[in-house]
Design a protein around this motif. Structure first.
Motif, PDB file in Angstrom:
ATOM      1  N   GLN A   9      29.153  51.054  31.528  1.00 50.94           N
ATOM      2  CA  GLN A   9      29.291  52.212  32.387  1.00 50.94           C
ATOM      3  C   GLN A   9      27.921  52.754  32.769  1.00 50.94           C
ATOM      4  OE1 GLN A   9      32.330  54.983  30.882  1.00 50.94           O
ATOM      5  NE2 GLN A   9      32.635  53.485  29.272  1.00 50.94           N
ATOM      6  N   THR A  10      27.835  53.336  33.965  1.00 53.24           N
ATOM      7  CA  THR A  10      26.610  53.980  34.408  1.00 53.24           C
ATOM      8  C   THR A  10      26.790  55.472  34.189  1.00 53.24           C
ATOM      9  OG1 THR A  10      26.243  52.271  36.047  1.00 53.24           O
ATOM     10  CG2 THR A  10      25.052  54.339  36.337  1.00 53.24           C
ATOM     11  N   PHE A  11      26.080  56.021  33.189  1.00 48.68           N
ATOM     12  CA  PHE A  11      26.217  57.422  32.824  1.00 48.68           C
ATOM     13  C   PHE A  11      24.898  57.891  32.228  1.00 48.68           C
ATOM     14  CE2 PHE A  11      27.351  61.038  30.219  1.00 48.68           C
ATOM     15  CZ  PHE A  11      28.337  61.676  30.953  1.00 48.68           C
ATOM     16  N   MET A  12      24.355  59.006  32.727  1.00 49.35           N
ATOM     17  CA  MET A  12      23.127  59.576  32.200  1.00 49.35           C
ATOM     18  C   MET A  12      23.331  61.079  32.049  1.00 49.35           C
ATOM     19  SD  MET A  12      20.054  61.364  32.667  1.00 49.35           S
ATOM     20  CE  MET A  12      20.009  61.681  34.393  1.00 49.35           C
ATOM     21  N   PHE A  13      22.967  61.599  30.880  1.00 52.92           N
ATOM     22  CA  PHE A  13      23.124  63.015  30.569  1.00 52.92           C
ATOM     23  C   PHE A  13      21.841  63.458  29.877  1.00 52.92           C
ATOM     24  CE2 PHE A  13      24.582  66.492  27.787  1.00 52.92           C
ATOM     25  CZ  PHE A  13      25.318  67.250  28.683  1.00 52.92           C
ATOM     26  N   ASN A  14      21.171  64.478  30.422  1.00 48.33           N
ATOM     27  CA  ASN A  14      19.915  64.942  29.856  1.00 48.33           C
ATOM     28  C   ASN A  14      19.947  66.466  29.731  1.00 48.33           C
ATOM     29  OD1 ASN A  14      17.193  64.634  28.952  1.00 48.33           O
ATOM     30  ND2 ASN A  14      16.533  65.392  30.940  1.00 48.33           N
ATOM     31  N   ILE A  15      19.541  66.972  28.567  1.00 45.39           N
ATOM     32  CA  ILE A  15      19.478  68.422  28.327  1.00 45.39           C
ATOM     33  C   ILE A  15      18.039  68.801  28.033  1.00 45.39           C
ATOM     34  CG2 ILE A  15      20.159  70.308  26.810  1.00 45.39           C
ATOM     35  CD1 ILE A  15      22.725  68.864  26.216  1.00 45.39           C
ATOM     36  N   THR A  16      17.562  69.860  28.695  1.00 38.32           N
ATOM     37  CA  THR A  16      16.251  70.422  28.380  1.00 38.32           C
ATOM     38  C   THR A  16      16.384  71.937  28.277  1.00 38.32           C
ATOM     39  OG1 THR A  16      15.692  70.486  30.727  1.00 38.32           O
ATOM     40  CG2 THR A  16      14.871  68.610  29.480  1.00 38.32           C
ATOM     41  N   PRO A  17      15.701  72.613  27.413  1.00 35.81           N
ATOM     42  CA  PRO A  17      14.843  72.026  26.381  1.00 35.81           C
ATOM     43  C   PRO A  17      15.714  71.407  25.290  1.00 35.81           C
ATOM     44  CG  PRO A  17      14.948  74.394  26.089  1.00 35.81           C
ATOM     45  CD  PRO A  17      15.710  74.076  27.349  1.00 35.81           C
ATOM     46  N   CYS A  18      15.184  70.415  24.631  1.00 38.56           N
ATOM     47  CA  CYS A  18      15.936  69.711  23.594  1.00 38.56           C
ATOM     48  C   CYS A  18      15.774  70.453  22.270  1.00 38.56           C
ATOM     49  CB  CYS A  18      15.447  68.271  23.483  1.00 38.56           C
ATOM     50  SG  CYS A  18      16.512  67.267  22.442  1.00 38.56           S
ATOM     51  N   THR A  19      16.327  71.648  22.216  1.00 44.08           N
ATOM     52  CA  THR A  19      16.253  72.463  21.014  1.00 44.08           C
ATOM     53  C   THR A  19      17.496  73.335  20.941  1.00 44.08           C
ATOM     54  OG1 THR A  19      14.995  74.115  19.800  1.00 44.08           O
ATOM     55  CG2 THR A  19      14.937  74.281  22.184  1.00 44.08           C
ATOM     56  N   MET A  20      17.857  73.733  19.744  1.00 47.13           N
ATOM     57  CA  MET A  20      19.000  74.625  19.545  1.00 47.13           C
ATOM     58  C   MET A  20      18.535  75.997  19.080  1.00 47.13           C
ATOM     59  SD  MET A  20      21.571  71.914  17.774  1.00 47.13           S
ATOM     60  CE  MET A  20      23.027  72.916  17.864  1.00 47.13           C
ATOM     61  N   TRP A  26      20.285  76.141  28.631  1.00 47.15           N
ATOM     62  CA  TRP A  26      19.956  74.723  28.655  1.00 47.15           C
ATOM     63  C   TRP A  26      20.137  74.233  30.081  1.00 47.15           C
ATOM     64  CZ3 TRP A  26      23.445  72.948  24.022  1.00 47.15           C
ATOM     65  CH2 TRP A  26      22.817  73.271  22.811  1.00 47.15           C
ATOM     66  N   ASN A  27      19.213  73.432  30.569  1.00 47.23           N
ATOM     67  CA  ASN A  27      19.311  72.817  31.889  1.00 47.23           C
ATOM     68  C   ASN A  27      19.823  71.389  31.712  1.00 47.23           C
ATOM     69  OD1 ASN A  27      18.051  75.091  33.257  1.00 47.23           O
ATOM     70  ND2 ASN A  27      16.219  74.433  32.186  1.00 47.23           N
ATOM     71  N   VAL A  28      20.853  71.023  32.470  1.00 44.46           N
ATOM     72  CA  VAL A  28      21.499  69.726  32.318  1.00 44.46           C
ATOM     73  C   VAL A  28      21.396  68.936  33.617  1.00 44.46           C
ATOM     74  CG1 VAL A  28      23.685  68.566  31.824  1.00 44.46           C
ATOM     75  CG2 VAL A  28      23.116  70.692  30.647  1.00 44.46           C
ATOM     76  N   VAL A  29      21.106  67.643  33.485  1.00 45.84           N
ATOM     77  CA  VAL A  29      21.144  66.708  34.600  1.00 45.84           C
ATOM     78  C   VAL A  29      22.167  65.636  34.242  1.00 45.84           C
ATOM     79  CG1 VAL A  29      19.853  65.010  35.948  1.00 45.84           C
ATOM     80  CG2 VAL A  29      18.724  67.104  35.171  1.00 45.84           C
ATOM     81  N   LEU A  30      23.110  65.388  35.144  1.00 43.69           N
ATOM     82  CA  LEU A  30      24.185  64.417  34.908  1.00 43.69           C
ATOM     83  C   LEU A  30      24.266  63.462  36.087  1.00 43.69           C
ATOM     84  CD1 LEU A  30      26.820  63.444  33.465  1.00 43.69           C
ATOM     85  CD2 LEU A  30      28.006  65.201  34.775  1.00 43.69           C
ATOM     86  N   THR A  31      24.254  62.162  35.800  1.00 45.35           N
ATOM     87  CA  THR A  31      24.459  61.128  36.810  1.00 45.35           C
ATOM     88  C   THR A  31      25.527  60.183  36.281  1.00 45.35           C
ATOM     89  OG1 THR A  31      22.142  61.261  37.474  1.00 45.35           O
ATOM     90  CG2 THR A  31      23.358  59.319  38.180  1.00 45.35           C
ATOM     91  N   TRP A  32      26.504  59.857  37.142  1.00 47.53           N
ATOM     92  CA  TRP A  32      27.626  59.027  36.720  1.00 47.53           C
ATOM     93  C   TRP A  32      28.156  58.268  37.919  1.00 47.53           C
ATOM     94  CZ3 TRP A  32      33.128  61.270  35.697  1.00 47.53           C
ATOM     95  CH2 TRP A  32      33.963  60.305  35.139  1.00 47.53           C
ATOM     96  N   ILE A  33      28.501  57.010  37.730  1.00 44.39           N
ATOM     97  CA  ILE A  33      29.206  56.244  38.752  1.00 44.39           C
ATOM     98  C   ILE A  33      30.605  55.974  38.206  1.00 44.39           C
ATOM     99  CG2 ILE A  33      29.286  54.133  40.127  1.00 44.39           C
ATOM    100  CD1 ILE A  33      26.236  53.980  39.878  1.00 44.39           C
ATOM    101  N   PRO A  34      31.601  56.780  38.615  1.00 46.62           N
ATOM    102  CA  PRO A  34      32.959  56.588  38.093  1.00 46.62           C
ATOM    103  C   PRO A  34      33.567  55.284  38.603  1.00 46.62           C
ATOM    104  CG  PRO A  34      32.931  58.350  39.728  1.00 46.62           C
ATOM    105  CD  PRO A  34      31.515  57.899  39.543  1.00 46.62           C
ATOM    106  N   ARG A  35      34.403  54.690  37.773  1.00 51.80           N
ATOM    107  CA  ARG A  35      35.049  53.437  38.139  1.00 51.80           C
ATOM    108  C   ARG A  35      36.466  53.653  38.646  1.00 51.80           C
ATOM    109  NH1 ARG A  35      32.905  50.790  33.141  1.00 51.80           N
ATOM    110  NH2 ARG A  35      35.092  50.466  32.718  1.00 51.80           N
ATOM    111  N   SER A  36      36.803  54.906  38.913  1.00 43.41           N
ATOM    112  CA  SER A  36      38.046  55.250  39.606  1.00 43.41           C
ATOM    113  C   SER A  36      37.851  56.628  40.224  1.00 43.41           C
ATOM    114  CB  SER A  36      39.245  55.244  38.651  1.00 43.41           C
ATOM    115  OG  SER A  36      39.127  56.263  37.703  1.00 43.41           O
ATOM    116  N   ASP A  37      38.690  56.972  41.188  1.00 46.85           N
ATOM    117  CA  ASP A  37      38.621  58.289  41.800  1.00 46.85           C
ATOM    118  C   ASP A  37      38.899  59.362  40.746  1.00 46.85           C
ATOM    119  OD1 ASP A  37      38.242  56.942  44.166  1.00 46.85           O
ATOM    120  OD2 ASP A  37      40.222  57.405  44.995  1.00 46.85           O
ATOM    121  N   ILE A  38      38.209  60.497  40.832  1.00 50.50           N
ATOM    122  CA  ILE A  38      38.381  61.580  39.858  1.00 50.50           C
ATOM    123  C   ILE A  38      39.253  62.672  40.478  1.00 50.50           C
ATOM    124  CG2 ILE A  38      37.246  63.231  38.323  1.00 50.50           C
ATOM    125  CD1 ILE A  38      36.615  60.285  37.716  1.00 50.50           C
TER     126      ILE A  38
END
Length: 128
Positions: A9-20, A26-38
């Protein structure tokens, strides 16, 4: 990745800053290529620590009517990319290594899996 089928699967998830600690947003970047319609999307998020379940969260994100999330309506094979912020209270995890499973389903019965991620989360310091 955990198996949906034999295709990666093509999926990328990034959170910054990487701290709790002491970070209200938190700033999130999400990239995904779904393999069916959502048209419908239910997510199941499970976290384990030392063999015990630490978190179990389920939510219908897309129902096909008045959906508020950008992924709703994404088409099969189309690159979906978005950024968003996570604000408010968060689960504070003690220091340690966690197994995380994130699944996405195209039905409420959780039989038609669209996405499955299996990864390790490492918390390096105790929450304050």
């Amino acid at each position: 990745f955990c198996p949906v089928d034999s295709i990666l699967q093509t999926f990328m998830f990034n959170i910054t800053p990487c701290t709790m600690v002491n970070k209200p947003i938190w700033n999130v970047v999400l990239t995904w290529i779904p393999r069916s319609d959502i048209n419908f999307l239910k997510v199941v998020f499970k976290v384990w620590f030392d063999g015990a379940r630490a978190l179990d969260w389920k939510e219908v994100l897309c129902s096909g009517a008045d959906d508020e999330y950008a992924a709703c309506g994404a088409l099969k094979g189309e690159t979906f990319a978005t950024t968003f912020d996570i604000k408010g209270a968060r689960t504070m995890f003690p220091k340690g290594k966690y197994t995380v499973i994130l699944q996405g389903f195209s039905d409420d019965s959780e039989k038609n899996m669209l996405l499955c991620l299996n990864f390790t989360m490492i918390v390096k310091q105790e929450a304050l």
